[in-house]
Design a protein around this motif. Structure first.
Motif, PDB file in Angstrom:
ATOM      1  N   PHE A 148      39.364  30.175  73.016  1.00 34.75           N
ATOM      2  CA  PHE A 148      39.412  31.621  73.213  1.00 34.75           C
ATOM      3  C   PHE A 148      38.275  32.331  72.496  1.00 34.75           C
ATOM      4  CE2 PHE A 148      40.587  35.889  71.953  1.00 34.75           C
ATOM      5  CZ  PHE A 148      41.041  36.437  73.136  1.00 34.75           C
ATOM      6  N   VAL A 149      38.102  32.016  71.233  1.00 38.30           N
ATOM      7  CA  VAL A 149      37.111  32.729  70.429  1.00 38.30           C
ATOM      8  C   VAL A 149      35.687  32.382  70.856  1.00 38.30           C
ATOM      9  CG1 VAL A 149      36.355  33.232  68.085  1.00 38.30           C
ATOM     10  CG2 VAL A 149      38.759  32.792  68.534  1.00 38.30           C
ATOM     11  N   SER A 150      35.520  31.185  71.391  1.00 45.20           N
ATOM     12  CA  SER A 150      34.182  30.762  71.850  1.00 45.20           C
ATOM     13  C   SER A 150      33.636  31.646  72.961  1.00 45.20           C
ATOM     14  CB  SER A 150      34.234  29.315  72.342  1.00 45.20           C
ATOM     15  OG  SER A 150      34.444  28.455  71.256  1.00 45.20           O
ATOM     16  N   LYS A 151      34.540  32.213  73.754  1.00 43.62           N
ATOM     17  CA  LYS A 151      34.105  33.096  74.828  1.00 43.62           C
ATOM     18  C   LYS A 151      33.281  34.240  74.269  1.00 43.62           C
ATOM     19  CE  LYS A 151      38.387  32.468  77.417  1.00 43.62           C
ATOM     20  NZ  LYS A 151      39.669  33.193  77.481  1.00 43.62           N
ATOM     21  N   ARG A 152      33.750  34.773  73.144  1.00 44.25           N
ATOM     22  CA  ARG A 152      33.056  35.908  72.561  1.00 44.25           C
ATOM     23  C   ARG A 152      31.952  35.473  71.588  1.00 44.25           C
ATOM     24  NH1 ARG A 152      36.355  40.315  69.385  1.00 44.25           N
ATOM     25  NH2 ARG A 152      38.146  39.409  70.446  1.00 44.25           N
ATOM     26  N   PHE A 153      32.155  34.312  70.971  1.00 42.69           N
ATOM     27  CA  PHE A 153      31.168  33.799  70.007  1.00 42.69           C
ATOM     28  C   PHE A 153      30.769  32.378  70.389  1.00 42.69           C
ATOM     29  CE2 PHE A 153      33.585  37.024  67.846  1.00 42.69           C
ATOM     30  CZ  PHE A 153      32.599  37.778  67.225  1.00 42.69           C
ATOM     31  N   PRO A 154      29.774  32.271  71.246  1.00 47.14           N
ATOM     32  CA  PRO A 154      29.382  30.959  71.769  1.00 47.14           C
ATOM     33  C   PRO A 154      28.968  29.956  70.687  1.00 47.14           C
ATOM     34  CG  PRO A 154      28.376  32.715  73.044  1.00 47.14           C
ATOM     35  CD  PRO A 154      28.972  33.345  71.830  1.00 47.14           C
ATOM     36  N   THR A 155      28.551  30.455  69.519  1.00 47.96           N
ATOM     37  CA  THR A 155      28.136  29.529  68.469  1.00 47.96           C
ATOM     38  C   THR A 155      29.301  29.138  67.557  1.00 47.96           C
ATOM     39  OG1 THR A 155      27.591  31.262  66.880  1.00 47.96           O
ATOM     40  CG2 THR A 155      25.849  30.583  68.416  1.00 47.96           C
ATOM     41  N   MET A 156      30.456  29.658  67.875  1.00 47.95           N
ATOM     42  CA  MET A 156      31.652  29.391  67.072  1.00 47.95           C
ATOM     43  C   MET A 156      31.835  27.905  66.826  1.00 47.95           C
ATOM     44  SD  MET A 156      34.122  31.167  65.773  1.00 47.95           S
ATOM     45  CE  MET A 156      35.614  30.775  64.871  1.00 47.95           C
ATOM     46  N   SER A 157      32.277  27.593  65.596  1.00 49.93           N
ATOM     47  CA  SER A 157      32.509  26.195  65.252  1.00 49.93           C
ATOM     48  C   SER A 157      33.996  25.916  65.066  1.00 49.93           C
ATOM     49  CB  SER A 157      31.763  25.879  63.963  1.00 49.93           C
ATOM     50  OG  SER A 157      32.290  24.743  63.349  1.00 49.93           O
ATOM     51  N   LEU A 158      34.418  24.736  65.495  1.00 52.36           N
ATOM     52  CA  LEU A 158      35.811  24.338  65.307  1.00 52.36           C
ATOM     53  C   LEU A 158      36.169  24.322  63.822  1.00 52.36           C
ATOM     54  CD1 LEU A 158      37.326  21.257  67.182  1.00 52.36           C
ATOM     55  CD2 LEU A 158      38.393  23.430  66.657  1.00 52.36           C
ATOM     56  N   ALA A 159      35.188  23.929  62.994  1.00 50.81           N
ATOM     57  CA  ALA A 159      35.428  23.870  61.553  1.00 50.81           C
ATOM     58  C   ALA A 159      35.807  25.236  61.007  1.00 50.81           C
ATOM     59  CB  ALA A 159      34.202  23.322  60.840  1.00 50.81           C
TER      60      ALA A 159
END
Lengths: 134, 134
Positions: B37-48
DNA sequence: GTACGTGCAAAGGTTTTGCATTACA
DNA sequence: TGTAATGCAAAACCTTTGCACGTAC
């Protein structure tokens, strides 16, 4: 061991050792715990064999796979409906006999087809109460 | 989002997105679900980062870490005492409001210090009942 | 300005899988 | 004898950790 005698699976020495360890065991062991025990008698024992045997037993309904411990699966040879007490400190899991069937709200029963249910109670066991400052 | 406003942690845009996703969410998402979900808004988001934020929220008592799903941890922003219905087919987890406190046998209460307890009821949800042959 | 969050990569732990060898029934 | 279990190694997952860089407060 009586209970495992006619469960319709090939009984190898390794499997008999696993069944021997599980029968009447109330410690809710992990695959690694089973492996450690059986390795004493079978030094060439493989963890993969333990997992494979546990999978067969689970499929046959002879053990339950518990998802209580966040770190690893644990197994319970007591398959009749009962509940669990979990120590938040030492992670010990203790059986709690089922007193009566759990009553669920009417609208829940109407929607879901309930197969089984149990209570998980978290707290501190007698041993940890003495030593741990909560 | 009101409830997360003053929880005493640094509020980065990534964390706000996570909180936005969690607030009022009854789907009991996994870390991967949050990440998607959050990756949609923040493509560089990390699972960590997701794991790290969930760890902070758990520590602050803002989310519960559920050990119901044998495959992965799932998180619940509803922290008041309630129970769960788990569909054995699709693994959906549905909240079941706590009707009354669970009564435990007297000798159990005397031995263990119970902190919290809940019911897990396993079955088949309405959607799966229609399609699956149990 | 500083303590803390982020993101990447690597590592850790549990569980699963593939495959050649062995053994139960 | 044929089917299935064993044991080893490798892989698959989920989750955690280390570290350089960036940012909220």
């Amino acid at each position: 061991m009586q209970r495992f005698r006619y469960i319709g699976m090939k009984l190898t020495p390794q499997r008999l050792a696993i069944l021997d360890f599980l029968d009447g065991n109330t410690s809710h062991p992990s695959a690694e715990d089973v492996f450690q025990f059986v390795s004493k008698r079978f030094p060439t024992m493989s963890l993969a064999t333990v997992y494979s045997t546990l999978a067969v037993l689970k499929k046959k309904g002879e053990v339950l796979e518990l998802t209580i411990d966040p770190d690893k699966k644990r197994y319970d040879p007591e398959t009749s409906e009962h509940h669990h007490l979990i120590c938040l400190s030492c992670k010990r899991i203790v059986d709690m006999p089922s007193e009566r069937r759990i009553e669920l709200p009417e609208r829940v029963i109407q929607n879901f087809t309930i197969v089984k249910s149990h209570i998980e109670a978290y707290g501190y066991c007698p041993a940890c109460k003495k030593t741990i400052t909560v």
